[in-house]
Scaffold this active site. Structure first.
Site, PDB file in Angstrom:
ATOM      1  CG  HIS A 421     -32.244  58.674  13.723  1.00 31.52           C
ATOM      2  ND1 HIS A 421     -31.180  58.943  12.888  1.00 31.52           N
ATOM      3  CD2 HIS A 421     -33.333  58.558  12.917  1.00 31.52           C
ATOM      4  CE1 HIS A 421     -31.606  58.999  11.635  1.00 31.52           C
ATOM      5  NE2 HIS A 421     -32.915  58.774  11.626  1.00 31.52           N
ATOM      6  NE  ARG A 511     -10.305  30.153  29.482  1.00 28.73           N
ATOM      7  CZ  ARG A 511     -10.353  30.021  28.159  1.00 28.73           C
ATOM      8  NH1 ARG A 511     -11.006  30.905  27.435  1.00 28.73           N
ATOM      9  NH2 ARG A 511      -9.738  29.012  27.559  1.00 28.73           N
ATOM     10  NE  ARG A 579     -11.010  28.062  34.780  1.00 29.40           N
ATOM     11  CZ  ARG A 579     -10.135  28.044  33.781  1.00 29.40           C
ATOM     12  NH1 ARG A 579      -9.704  26.880  33.313  1.00 29.40           N
ATOM     13  NH2 ARG A 579      -9.721  29.154  33.223  1.00 29.40           N
ATOM     14  CD  GLU A 681      -6.490  22.724  36.145  1.00 24.79           C
ATOM     15  OE1 GLU A 681      -6.201  23.358  35.125  1.00 24.79           O
ATOM     16  OE2 GLU A 681      -7.204  23.175  37.049  1.00 24.79           O
ATOM     17  N   GLY A 702      -8.385  19.778  31.566  1.00 25.68           N
ATOM     18  CA  GLY A 702      -7.665  20.935  31.047  1.00 25.68           C
ATOM     19  C   GLY A 702      -6.387  20.445  30.413  1.00 25.68           C
ATOM     20  CG  ASP A 705      -2.673  24.129  33.688  1.00 27.29           C
ATOM     21  OD1 ASP A 705      -1.830  24.719  32.992  1.00 27.29           O
ATOM     22  OD2 ASP A 705      -3.328  24.689  34.582  1.00 27.29           O
ATOM     23  CB  CYS A 752     -12.289  23.000  28.393  1.00 25.31           C
ATOM     24  SG  CYS A 752     -11.607  22.886  30.050  1.00 25.31           S
TER      25      CYS A 752
END
Length: 804
Positions: A421, A511, A579, A681, A702, A705, A752
């Site tokens: 409720h 992720r 990933r 990366e 990436g 990195d 990304c």
């Protein structure tokens, strides 16, 4: 059996257009009995005592003048709400049934006995007002329902009590707010064979996500015993979420959410005629078990889709399981009245920037933030001391609470779930609420300044003090189209549904490690080698978290698959790139039981991470659990839109080893349309882009990195902060090179990273390079989308100028 349809109609003779005759609830029951039985939807038999019978009752007892006089005194301020309600209810309960009406009810009850093959069949007696279950007003729980009613005398008494419940304080107050004339709203009574859910379970389901309006899920709440506890929010129920688009394929089981509730009590039958039901504590076994099996969850969800399709709108449905026959039944269905009416083109988003200490947490209702002063109230009788705009804190609410709920800026309850409720009314009032907080009434105290946040996903939090937060209105209709695909970066399954309205082209980065750390919390190797664990405290915690799982590794696989499933559902059928886990060793060690399985490294950033873990004896069995989850996500749940991505893959030799281990675990590139990507990366990914493109379907750059390793700069070093620049010429050369080479070899390339969000010129550079996609956080999606549109337009104009 009576044929006087002015006073009584069987469900099968009703349609949803008969609201004026039998109210919304009964009209809907008739609609389903008549039209959906052939499609497998089961509704218990019964009949409706019409609104006409209500007016005859009032006239036979000369009640209209009495009611009008009392309501006028209420309007003039000469009577309080409580006094007016009490006077009208007392007058109704003293009324006598007209013999013709009473005889119609008796004959119909006899016929119901004959149809069910029982003497004095147990029935549910439900109020159905002619102004309820309308598209713009739910009247949730406004009038009473009486369960386990047996015998003609008890039935007539229950029907009269339903009439009286039309004038409870809460019902009068609600009609005043909605602008309904009290003397033009009539009450029909539904009499329906009971489903023996006191011997099993019952609950509520919605064909839409009740918080975000995400229209591709069914939300089911379930508890043991009769369903009133779930409706009233007096128990913490199980919660299941099912993805509707995949339900049509019987080979898939798209259950994307499954949460076990406490379910500390259940409503059961008694032999006491005056008190036919009572709450009793549940057993430890019942509290530890789920109410519904996967097959039952899917069956109910398919019914929800059938009902929604028939009505042409999202629905709020009550269901029950018969413990004697194990059959499932639908006992009510009404239009969902909040999310289905929400304007979809523009949405407000709230973001907590800085908050005080976290005090309590529970299930978040709504997506807003509110600040205010706490007022702890035990009973609606204390509502006079509530200060307008305060934070209402209580154990649970029922319709009697409505007058004070309207005055609150937010609501916090100890018990209840998404269909309680408190949850339903909070949504209708547009208030943020946290339900099922457990101990809020003990921890929070009067006059305490707090912030209630429902803007952080499925979990809501009460913070100490006044938090710093911002509000933004997102207008999705103003977003331009672009050639470059703009995708989302997501990690938190609990918050994923918030972003379903964003017109993204998929999820460019999901992720996995976030799901593991927040949704699972246990190191996978600690589950694989649980018996050999030396850490006694970790072992105890793992035993608690995995209770109900015969195989402890199944806890990891199940929760990971469902967590990722929530993210995959938001953008289905667009691609969702998951990933595989990319924790560093120090992060893995912080998981429960993780310290025993992780080496201590001087530089975890360049250590035992990414692809190197997947084939290593140290983690290979843990990676196998990740693969099992991906296989379940794609092959059993049906999310074939999921793409797998391998992080930090240092060499082609390592790529081959990882792909071999994945194949051993049933994940093979090309099988059932599976694509496998690799993170770009490391400089070696760029230098050997041609060789990597032969092994993978795509690259995801990436940029953080890649910048760190290209420039040799620790991105976390304050002393080197000025040197860390994703727009450095060397980094841009790397990006441009990998895009060119990948495209030559037929591989796709996305990026990304935060750079396109922070720097408009970087987004323009990526467009010039011909990148296929960018993945950004939801809060920066619109800004980046606009930048990309401008860059594409500039590139087009530049091309035209060159040709000229």
């Amino acid at each position: 059996m009576t044929n006087d349809t002015s006073q009584l109609v069987w469900f099968e003779d009703l349609r949803r257009t008969d609201v004026a005759l039998v109210g919304g609830k009964n009209a809907s029951l008739g609609e389903m009995v008549a039209n959906l039985g052939a499609r497998g939807v089961k509704v218990p038999p019964g009949f409706a005592v019409t609104a006409g019978a209500y007016w005859r009752f009032l006239d036979a007892n000369e009640l209209r003048d009495t009611m009008s006089s009392v309501l006028k005194e209420l309007g003039d301020g000469r009577r309080s709400l409580a006094e007016a309600g009490e006077a009208i209810r007392r007058a109704i309960l003293r009324g006598e049934w007209p013999e013709e009406t009473a005889q119609s009810i008796r004959l119909a009850y006899d016929e119901l006995n004959r149809r069910t093959g029982k003497a004095d069949v147990d029935v549910a007696v439900r109020s159905s007002a002619t102004a309820e279950d309308l598209p713009d007003a739910s009247f949730a729980g406004q009038q009473e329902t009486y369960l386990n009613i047996r015998g003609e005398r008890a039935l007539l008494d229950a029907c009269r009590r339903c009439y009286a419940s039309l004038f409870t304080d809460r019902a009068i107050s609600y009609r005043q707010v909605k602008g309904f004339d009290h003397l033009k709203v009539a009450l029909s009574v539904g009499v329906q064979r009971m489903v023996r859910s006191d011997l099993s379970g019952a609950g509520v389901m919605f064909s839409i996500d009740t918080e975000t309006g995400f229209d591709k899920v069914v939300l089911i709440n379930a508890a043991w015993g009769l369903g009133e506890n779930v409706v009233q929010g007096s128990v913490d129920p199980d919660e299941y979420e099912v993805f509707k688009p995949l339900l049509s394929d019987a080979s898939f089981s798209p259950i994307i959410g499954k949460k076990r509730g406490e379910k500390d009590r259940k409503l059961i039958y008694t032999r006491d005629i005056a008190r036919p039901t009572k709450n009793v504590p549940t057993s430890k076994a019942e509290r530890a078990a789920l109410v519904l099996s996967d097959e039952e969850i899917l069956a109910l969800s398919r019914w929800a889709c059938v009902i929604e399709e028939h009505y042409g709108q999202p629905m709020d449905i009550e269901w029950a399981k018969d413990g004697e026959t194990n059959e499932m039944f639908i006992v009510q269905a009404r239009p969902e009245t909040v999310q289905s009416r929400r304007e979809a083109s523009a949405v407000k988003t709230y973001r907590i920037k800085k908050a005080g200490r976290k005090l309590v947490s529970g299930v978040s209702i709504g997506e807003a933030v509110a600040t205010g002063t706490v007022c702890v109230i035990d009973s609606p009788r204390e509502m006079a001391r509530f200060v307008d705009g305060g934070i209402l804190v209580t154990r649970t609410t029922d319709p009697d609470w409505l007058p004070v709920m309207r005055r609150a800026s937010a609501i916090v309850t100890d018990s209840g779930g998404r269909t309680s409720h408190a949850a339903i009314v909070s949504r209708e009032l547009g208030l943020p609420a946290i339900v099922g907080a457990g101990n809020a009434t003990h921890i929070l105290h009067d006059e305490q300044e707090v912030t209630v946040s429902c803007a952080e996903g499925r979990d809501g939090f009460v913070y100490e003090g006044t938090a710093d937060y911002e509000v933004e209105e997102i207008d999705f209709e103003s977003i331009p189209a672009t050639h470059v695909k703009l995708m989302l970066t997501l990690a938190n399954p609990a918050a994923a549904f918030r972003w379903w309205r964003i017109p993204a082209d998929g999820v460019g980065l999901a992720r996995m490690e976030f799901v593991v750390s927040n949704h699972i919390k246990i190191h996978p190797m600690a589950l694989v080698r649980y018996e050999a664990l030396k850490d006694a405290e970790a072992k105890r915690t793992i035993a608690e978290l995995t209770a109900g799982y015969g195989d402890r590794t199944e806890y990891f696989v199940d929760r990971l698959a469902r967590g990722l499933g929530r993210i995959a559902a938001v953008q289905f059928p667009h691609p969702v790139i998951v990933r595989m886990s990319d924790f560093k060793t120090n992060e893995y060690a912080n998981l429960i039981g993780g310290a025993e399985f992780e080496p201590k490294e001087e530089n975890p950033m360049l250590g035992f991470r990414g692809a190197s873990r997947y084939y290593s004896p140290r983690y290979r069995e843990g990676f196998a659990l990740e693969c099992r989850a991906i296989r379940r996500l794609r092959d059993e749940m049906g999310f074939r839109n999921v793409i797998v991505m391998i992080p930090f893959c240092r060499s082609t030799k390592e790529a081959d080893r990882v792909l071999e281990v994945m194949a051993e675990n049933g994940i093979r590139r090309g099988e059932s349309g599976l694509e496998i990507y690799v993170m770009c990366e490391i400089p070696s990914n760029v230098i050997l882009a041609k060789a990597f493109a032969q092994r993978f379907d795509g690259f995801s750059i990436g940029s953080n990195d890649l910048t760190q390793l290209t420039l040799g700069v620790d991105r976390d070093s304050a002393d080197l902060a000025e040197l860390f620049d994703e727009q450095d010429d060397a980094v841009k050369w790397m990006i441009q090179s990998v895009i060119e080479q990948a495209h030559k070899d037929g591989a796709k390339v996305g990026l990304c990273g935060q750079a396109p969000s922070d720097h408009p010129e970087f987004a323009e550079f990526l467009v010039e390079c011909g990148i296929d996609s960018m993945s950004v956080s939801p809060d920066s999606f619109i800004a980046v989308k606009r930048r990309v549109a401008v860059a594409e337009q500039a590139a087009t104009m530049g091309g035209k100028a060159d040709r000229a």
